[in-house]
Motif scaffolding. Sequence first.
Motif, PDB file in Angstrom:
ATOM      1  N   LEU A  89       0.828  -1.203   0.000  1.00 16.25           N
ATOM      2  CA  LEU A  89       0.000   0.000   0.000  1.00 16.25           C
ATOM      3  C   LEU A  89       0.863   1.254   0.000  1.00 16.25           C
ATOM      4  O   LEU A  89       0.544   2.235  -0.694  1.00 16.25           O
ATOM      5  N   VAL A  90       1.955   1.246   0.741  1.00 18.97           N
ATOM      6  CA  VAL A  90       2.876   2.387   0.740  1.00 18.97           C
ATOM      7  C   VAL A  90       3.382   2.652  -0.673  1.00 18.97           C
ATOM      8  O   VAL A  90       3.420   3.802  -1.134  1.00 18.97           O
ATOM      9  N   GLN A  91       3.765   1.593  -1.367  1.00 18.40           N
ATOM     10  CA  GLN A  91       4.253   1.742  -2.738  1.00 18.40           C
ATOM     11  C   GLN A  91       3.167   2.309  -3.644  1.00 18.40           C
ATOM     12  O   GLN A  91       3.415   3.211  -4.459  1.00 18.40           O
ATOM     13  N   LYS A  92       1.940   1.805  -3.497  1.00 17.53           N
ATOM     14  CA  LYS A  92       0.823   2.275  -4.314  1.00 17.53           C
ATOM     15  C   LYS A  92       0.543   3.753  -4.068  1.00 17.53           C
ATOM     16  O   LYS A  92       0.375   4.532  -5.019  1.00 17.53           O
ATOM     17  N   LEU A  93       0.519   4.157  -2.812  1.00 16.65           N
ATOM     18  CA  LEU A  93       0.260   5.560  -2.482  1.00 16.65           C
ATOM     19  C   LEU A  93       1.363   6.463  -3.017  1.00 16.65           C
ATOM     20  O   LEU A  93       1.095   7.550  -3.554  1.00 16.65           O
ATOM     21  N   SER A  94       2.597   6.026  -2.869  1.00 15.03           N
ATOM     22  CA  SER A  94       3.738   6.825  -3.305  1.00 15.03           C
ATOM     23  C   SER A  94       3.734   7.030  -4.814  1.00 15.03           C
ATOM     24  O   SER A  94       3.987   8.134  -5.306  1.00 15.03           O
ATOM     25  N   GLU A  95       3.459   5.952  -5.535  1.00 12.74           N
ATOM     26  CA  GLU A  95       3.448   6.038  -6.997  1.00 12.74           C
ATOM     27  C   GLU A  95       2.293   6.880  -7.517  1.00 12.74           C
ATOM     28  O   GLU A  95       2.425   7.609  -8.492  1.00 12.74           O
ATOM     29  N   LYS A  96       1.149   6.792  -6.859  1.00 11.20           N
ATOM     30  CA  LYS A  96      -0.056   7.460  -7.351  1.00 11.20           C
ATOM     31  C   LYS A  96      -0.162   8.912  -6.897  1.00 11.20           C
ATOM     32  O   LYS A  96      -0.635   9.768  -7.650  1.00 11.20           O
ATOM     33  N   TYR A  97       0.296   9.195  -5.669  1.00  8.53           N
ATOM     34  CA  TYR A  97       0.063  10.532  -5.115  1.00  8.53           C
ATOM     35  C   TYR A  97       1.331  11.280  -4.722  1.00  8.53           C
ATOM     36  O   TYR A  97       1.248  12.466  -4.378  1.00  8.53           O
ATOM     37  N   GLY A  98       2.507  10.622  -4.754  1.00  7.10           N
ATOM     38  CA  GLY A  98       3.698  11.267  -4.233  1.00  7.10           C
ATOM     39  C   GLY A  98       3.601  11.341  -2.720  1.00  7.10           C
ATOM     40  O   GLY A  98       2.797  10.659  -2.096  1.00  7.10           O
ATOM     41  N   GLY A  99       4.429  12.185  -2.109  1.00  2.00           N
ATOM     42  CA  GLY A  99       4.366  12.342  -0.662  1.00  2.00           C
ATOM     43  C   GLY A  99       5.291  11.386   0.065  1.00  2.00           C
ATOM     44  O   GLY A  99       5.959  10.539  -0.536  1.00  2.00           O
ATOM     45  N   ASN A 100       5.328  11.511   1.372  1.00  2.51           N
ATOM     46  CA  ASN A 100       6.200  10.705   2.222  1.00  2.51           C
ATOM     47  C   ASN A 100       5.360   9.714   3.013  1.00  2.51           C
ATOM     48  O   ASN A 100       4.936   9.989   4.129  1.00  2.51           O
ATOM     49  N   HIS A 101       5.116   8.571   2.429  1.00  3.07           N
ATOM     50  CA  HIS A 101       4.316   7.528   3.071  1.00  3.07           C
ATOM     51  C   HIS A 101       5.238   6.424   3.568  1.00  3.07           C
ATOM     52  O   HIS A 101       6.132   5.975   2.852  1.00  3.07           O
ATOM     53  N   GLN A 102       5.019   5.990   4.804  1.00  2.00           N
ATOM     54  CA  GLN A 102       5.864   4.965   5.412  1.00  2.00           C
ATOM     55  C   GLN A 102       4.986   3.892   6.026  1.00  2.00           C
ATOM     56  O   GLN A 102       3.859   4.161   6.462  1.00  2.00           O
ATOM     57  N   GLY A 103       5.507   2.669   6.083  1.00  2.00           N
ATOM     58  CA  GLY A 103       4.741   1.547   6.606  1.00  2.00           C
ATOM     59  C   GLY A 103       5.232   1.099   7.970  1.00  2.00           C
ATOM     60  O   GLY A 103       6.442   1.121   8.244  1.00  2.00           O
ATOM     61  N   TYR A 104       4.290   0.652   8.800  1.00  2.00           N
ATOM     62  CA  TYR A 104       4.622   0.220  10.160  1.00  2.00           C
ATOM     63  C   TYR A 104       3.769  -0.989  10.533  1.00  2.00           C
ATOM     64  O   TYR A 104       2.565  -1.002  10.280  1.00  2.00           O
ATOM     65  N   GLN A 105       4.410  -1.972  11.146  1.00  2.00           N
ATOM     66  CA  GLN A 105       3.679  -3.135  11.639  1.00  2.00           C
ATOM     67  C   GLN A 105       3.094  -2.782  13.001  1.00  2.00           C
ATOM     68  O   GLN A 105       3.831  -2.425  13.929  1.00  2.00           O
TER      69      GLN A 105
END
Length: 262
Positions: free
Chosen positions: A50-66
């Motif tokens: 999902l982080v990859q999808k958001l980054s590719e589609k919208y840009g921005g600084n999205h990070q993933g956390y368990q």
Amino acid sequence: MTNALFDLSNKTIIVTGATGHLGVAMCEGLASMGANIAVASRDLNKVNNLVQKLSEKYGGNHQGYQLDISDAESVKKAISEIIKTYKIVDVLINNANFYSMGEVEEYSDDEWVKGIDGTINAVHRCTKAVLPHMLENGQGNIINIGSMYGVVSPNPEVYGSSGQNNPANYGAGKAAIIQFTKYLACHYGTRGIRANSVSPGPFPNPKVQENDEFIKQLSRKTALGRIGQADELKGILVMLASDASSYITGQNICVDGGWTAW
């Protein structure tokens, strides 16, 4: 002026349960308005995708956390990492939940408590981990995901023999979330914290939607005559996360197609 009201540029927003049916739509709606999303969920593979999808589609600084909402240490660790990465958390969206199916007269104590733990207790854990940081900064915005079943009871006639009947511990926990939201708003408002809840109505996941007869029953109960689509939660989340709602706090907003109106 309109765009500025709903602009989320440079805001850091934590979304728990981010990879679920509704969580993905929430993340996309917020990212589309410029927010940086801390994508939090148990399944790290889904998180990273999902982080990859958001980054590719919208840009921005999205990070993933368990983050496992049932585990206080997991919550503390993830929130600490998020604050370390982003320096400031503007919005917390408590979306993740879990519960156990069963009838009131048949529940064991452990089964009953599981549903309470996966709703109000989980929201408390995540809020407790983030609130001191927000208080230190003198500002914060908490959005809790309740449910129409925190407002009204499931109607047995709607569910019939579908096997989809909503359990009592889910609704009880969601009702508690709505009250807890009001408590947060009233006790921390003068310290810069806003808190509101969103109570979705019938937003069945894709698998449930395969049951045509059940979907017809759900649709008949709404004033709009249809079930909700996940994307229809984007608007309310953007509004509550943005300055467009700067004087709204302590409210529970039902997004239910009119389910609770009659």
